[in-house]
Design an enzyme around this catalytic site. Structure first.
Site, mmCIF file in Angstrom:
data_model
loop_
_atom_site.group_PDB
_atom_site.id
_atom_site.type_symbol
_atom_site.label_atom_id
_atom_site.label_comp_id
_atom_site.label_asym_id
_atom_site.label_seq_id
_atom_site.Cartn_x
_atom_site.Cartn_y
_atom_site.Cartn_z
ATOM 1 N N LYS A 83 0.859 -1.185 0.000
ATOM 2 C CA LYS A 83 0.000 0.000 0.000
ATOM 3 C C LYS A 83 0.897 1.237 0.000
ATOM 4 O O LYS A 83 1.924 1.264 0.709
ATOM 5 C CB LYS A 83 -0.884 -0.029 1.251
ATOM 6 N N SER A 158 -9.573 1.493 3.096
ATOM 7 C CA SER A 158 -8.767 2.302 2.192
ATOM 8 C C SER A 158 -7.752 1.498 1.376
ATOM 9 O O SER A 158 -7.216 2.010 0.394
ATOM 10 C CB SER A 158 -8.019 3.381 2.982
ATOM 11 N N SER A 182 -9.731 -0.876 7.199
ATOM 12 C CA SER A 182 -9.180 -0.647 5.856
ATOM 13 C C SER A 182 -8.418 -1.815 5.241
ATOM 14 O O SER A 182 -8.089 -1.772 4.060
ATOM 15 C CB SER A 182 -8.277 0.590 5.863
#
Lengths: 471, 71
Positions: A83, A158, A182
């Site tokens: 990420k 996210s 997330s």
């Protein structure tokens, strides 16, 4: 020699076994994944940055090492992606933002340093909701990330790129982060495994924060065993993260082998209401499956869980406001509209309310631990709904037909375990009639990830493989 | 629910942060903060008396030592 499709069909555990005996080479594997990224990412937007050249160089190095008999472990030669909140030395780390669009860290975050030392190959940096501050991964700066099972649906957030890349087979494993859900939300919407381990179990050094006291960085993988493999690499004390735990790191992979016969599993009563029909059906079928494996499935109650989303939001806003204050003063126009609005509200959270929310965490954890007194783990749906359409924005339709904030629709299920810091693993329970994944969480006592892996792996084996998305 | 007006939140943002909140944003923020304040009041019913917030002293000491190493 295997075809690219065959190579990408292997999970990390299988890949590692083949790499170790030189049945396939890290160069072939890396090429297979880079080829996949090239062919699919124009539609998915799972990646912000693809590091093809450094990946190929790392693959050649790994090939030389393995050929010389210096196999470093299950991640040696395995292509993964991070990420884009995770610092990578010399590689742009944007946080999914315009504000950090040109930021190039001069050091690696600890979890990437550990994976790199274990021989993992970095394919690139993954798309996300800007600054990890939302649940859709509809990113105004780096492109809208799409769900591999249906490109009109959100991948969740996210860590949307982390979930999409796993399911699209454009990375063998990924890292996500989880402040209110997330990791688990995109794992649920995309149909992969996502683990938010116990808070402090994995170092957060070099990971851009959303809210330090609720943030976790953890594995997103194709299988439960792969998550266990990855956690064994990244877990453990880090002198650079004062909050990282000194608890010994057990053998997580071994826990995946254990039967669950006779184990008591608690269903969190408060999280079984308000579900979409297909989510309720799939969750109930999973409970039947757990019983058929010999588990004693019983209902438990955590009454304070109704406050969890408010506690998590209060803490997240207050801590995020402190981190973003300088940029909000100087570059407010460079935030996406939804994140800017959240931060505008966050700036006005009273300090007294923040401290009260922190104190309330103990009440919630006490109730969760009481529920776990007689149970090895708890289970609950990961979300009330499957992935919503991208074009509904941040609204989602609940089973009642009510349109609610997407964060609210899913946060109710995931945020409680950020508030308590307990380990929680999301894994698919199947596909709904419209072909979208649905998911269940397995929640454990603090630092009892082995029990979580044990139950999740047993269920996963009984469930069998999910149909692949057609991209 | 706390009765915050758009005007109040605009003033607070301006005075506390030197941040100019647009009119439409102010209405939305007033609603969000009002709802959050209402939730926060409800948390008092959880029986929080005597509970410490989870800010550990070992973390404070470790961070102080890290600051010293940076100097």
């Amino acid at each position: 020699m295997s075809t690219h499709d065959e190579i990408r069909a292997f999970d990390v555990a299988t890949l590692a076994a083949k790499l170790r005996v030189k049945q396939i080479s890290p160069v072939e594997v890396t090429d297979a994944y880079l080829d996949r990224i090239e062919k699919t990412d124009g539609r998915l937007r799972a990646y912000i940055t693809v590091t093809a050249e450094t990946a190929r160089a790392a693959a050649k190095k790994a090939e030389t090492e393995i050929s010389a008999g210096n196999w470093r472990g299950p991640f040696h030669g395995v292509p993964i992606a991070l990420k884009d909140l995770c610092y990578t030395r010399g590689i742009r780390t944007t946080g999914g933002s315009k504000i950090l669009g040109d930021f190039v860290p001069d050091f690696d975050c600890t979890l990437w340093a550990r994976l790199a030392a274990a021989g993992a190959i970095l394919l690139g940096k993954l798309n996300l909701h800007e600054f990890a501050s939302g649940a859709t991964s509809t990113n105004p700066h780096w492109g809208t990330c799409h769900n591999p099972y249906n490109l009109d649906r959100v991948p969740g957030g996210s860590s949307g790129g982390s979930g999409a890349a796993i399911v699209a087979r454009s990375a063998a494993a990924t890292i996500g982060t989880d402040t209110g859900g997330s990791i688990r939300i995109p794992a649920a919407f995309c149909g992969c495994v996502g683990l938010k381990q116990t808070w402090s179990r994995v170092s957060r050094y070099g990971v851009l924060p959303l809210a330090d006291s609720l943030d976790h960085a953890g594995p997103m993988t194709r299988t439960v065993r792969d998550a266990a493999l990855m956690l064994n690499v990244i877990a453990g004390r880090d002198p650079n993260d004062a909050t990282s735990s000194r608890e010994p790191v057990p053998d997580y992979v071994g826990a995946c082998e254990r039967e669950i016969k006779g184990l008591r599993i608690g269903v969190v009563k408060e999280l079984t209401a308000g579900l979409a029909d297909e989510v309720a059906r799939s969750f109930n079928a999973a409970l039947v499956q757990l019983r058929s494996l010999g588990a004693d499935v019983t209902e438990v109650s955590i009454p304070a869980i109704e406050h969890a989303a408010a506690i998590a939001t209060n803490i997240t806003w207050a801590e995020a406001a402190e981190y973003h204050e300088q940029w909000m003063r100087t570059r407010p126009q460079d935030y996406g509209a939804d994140v800017r609005r959240m931060l505008e509200a966050a700036m006005l959270v009273p300090a007294a309310h923040y401290v009260r929310a922190q104190r309330a965490r103990a009440v919630l954890l006490a109730q969760a631990l009481a529920a776990l007194d007689k149970c090895a783990v708890l289970v609950a749906p990961t979300s009330a709904i499957p992935a919503p359409r991208i074009d509904v924005g941040s609204r989602a339709l609940m089973p009642t037909g009510e349109a609610v904030n997407m964060v609210t629709a899913v946060l109710r299920f995931t945020a409680p375990f950020n508030v308590t810091g307990q380990p929680a693993l999301a894994l698919p329970t199947g596909l709904a009639a419209d072909g979208l994944p649905v998911s269940m969480q397995v929640i454990g006592k603090p630092f009892d990830e082995p029990a979580v892996f044990q139950v999740a792996a047993a269920y996963e084996a009984a469930r069998g493989p999910l149909p692949e998305p057609k991209l | 629910m706390a009765r915050l007006t758009p005007g109040t939140v605009k003033t607070l943002a301006q005075e506390l942060y030197d941040y100019r909140l647009a009119d439409d944003a102010a209405a939305s923020v007033a609603h969000m903060i009002g709802a959050m304040a209402a939730h926060s009041r409800r948390l008092q019913n959880l029986g929080l008396a005597g509970l410490q917030p989870p800010f550990g002293y070992p973390t404070l000491v470790a961070e102080a030592n890290r600051c010293r190493r940076r100097e």
